[in-house]
Design a protein around this motif. Structure first.
Motif, PDB file in Angstrom:
ATOM      1  N   ASN A 174       0.818  -1.209   0.000  1.00  0.00           N
ATOM      2  CA  ASN A 174       0.000   0.000   0.000  1.00  0.00           C
ATOM      3  C   ASN A 174       0.857   1.268   0.000  1.00  0.00           C
ATOM      4  N   GLY A 175       2.146   1.099  -0.219  1.00  0.00           N
ATOM      5  CA  GLY A 175       3.058   2.232  -0.246  1.00  0.00           C
ATOM      6  C   GLY A 175       4.463   1.741  -0.546  1.00  0.00           C
ATOM      7  N   CYS A 176       5.405   2.658  -0.494  1.00  0.00           N
ATOM      8  CA  CYS A 176       6.787   2.289  -0.800  1.00  0.00           C
ATOM      9  C   CYS A 176       7.558   2.008   0.490  1.00  0.00           C
ATOM     10  N   GLN A 177       8.663   1.368   0.330  1.00  0.00           N
ATOM     11  CA  GLN A 177       9.573   1.067   1.425  1.00  0.00           C
ATOM     12  C   GLN A 177      10.653   2.144   1.476  1.00  0.00           C
ATOM     13  N   VAL A 178      11.289   2.285   2.624  1.00  0.00           N
ATOM     14  CA  VAL A 178      12.412   3.216   2.757  1.00  0.00           C
ATOM     15  C   VAL A 178      13.488   2.868   1.723  1.00  0.00           C
ATOM     16  N   GLU A 179      13.691   1.576   1.496  1.00  0.00           N
ATOM     17  CA  GLU A 179      14.691   1.135   0.530  1.00  0.00           C
ATOM     18  C   GLU A 179      14.398   1.658  -0.875  1.00  0.00           C
ATOM     19  N   ASP A 180      13.123   1.762  -1.214  1.00  0.00           N
ATOM     20  CA  ASP A 180      12.741   2.295  -2.526  1.00  0.00           C
ATOM     21  C   ASP A 180      13.177   3.754  -2.672  1.00  0.00           C
ATOM     22  N   VAL A 181      12.971   4.527  -1.625  1.00  0.00           N
ATOM     23  CA  VAL A 181      13.343   5.942  -1.641  1.00  0.00           C
ATOM     24  C   VAL A 181      14.860   6.080  -1.729  1.00  0.00           C
ATOM     25  N   LEU A 182      15.578   5.243  -0.973  1.00  0.00           N
ATOM     26  CA  LEU A 182      17.042   5.279  -1.028  1.00  0.00           C
ATOM     27  C   LEU A 182      17.526   4.994  -2.444  1.00  0.00           C
ATOM     28  N   ALA A 183      16.912   4.022  -3.121  1.00  0.00           N
ATOM     29  CA  ALA A 183      17.317   3.681  -4.488  1.00  0.00           C
ATOM     30  C   ALA A 183      17.109   4.864  -5.431  1.00  0.00           C
ATOM     31  N   VAL A 184      16.004   5.580  -5.278  1.00  0.00           N
ATOM     32  CA  VAL A 184      15.740   6.751  -6.118  1.00  0.00           C
ATOM     33  C   VAL A 184      16.802   7.823  -5.868  1.00  0.00           C
ATOM     34  N   LEU A 185      17.127   8.052  -4.591  1.00  0.00           N
ATOM     35  CA  LEU A 185      18.123   9.066  -4.253  1.00  0.00           C
ATOM     36  C   LEU A 185      19.501   8.699  -4.798  1.00  0.00           C
ATOM     37  N   ILE A 186      19.870   7.443  -4.667  1.00  0.00           N
ATOM     38  CA  ILE A 186      21.169   6.992  -5.188  1.00  0.00           C
ATOM     39  C   ILE A 186      21.226   7.185  -6.696  1.00  0.00           C
ATOM     40  N   ASN A 187      20.169   6.803  -7.398  1.00  0.00           N
ATOM     41  CA  ASN A 187      20.144   6.966  -8.856  1.00  0.00           C
ATOM     42  C   ASN A 187      20.249   8.429  -9.258  1.00  0.00           C
TER      43      ASN A 187
END
Length: 81
Positions: A26-39
């Motif tokens: 029902n939402g994103c994980q913290v890991e998903d946000v970290l991946a976006v920031l790294i990219n």
């Protein structure tokens, strides 16, 4: 309510609420946000904004990903019969 111009300037993040195996995704994980920031930072590194600070930030975010990955593995292994 954000204007149409603001939609391109701001993001809204909805984080996962509850365990996926109990409530579904029902939402994103913290890991998903970290991946976006790294990219995003990696894209800066391949252009005119390349700098040591971006590299340090990438490494620290990658360390956070690593820690969270191992936390997930530990929890999953703990819950296995």
């Amino acid at each position: 309510m954000p204007s149409e111009n603001d939609i391109n300037r701001y993001i809204h993040i909805k984080f996962q609420e509850g365990a996926i195996d109990e409530v579904g995704i029902n939402g994103c994980q913290v890991e998903d946000v970290l991946a976006v920031l790294i990219n995003k930072l990696k894209s800066y590194q391949s252009g005119p904004f390349s700098c040591m600070e971006n590299s340090l930030a990438i490494n620290n975010l990658a360390n956070a990903q690593y820690a969270l990955h191992h936390r997930r593995e530990r929890v999953e292994n703990k819950n296995r019969p």
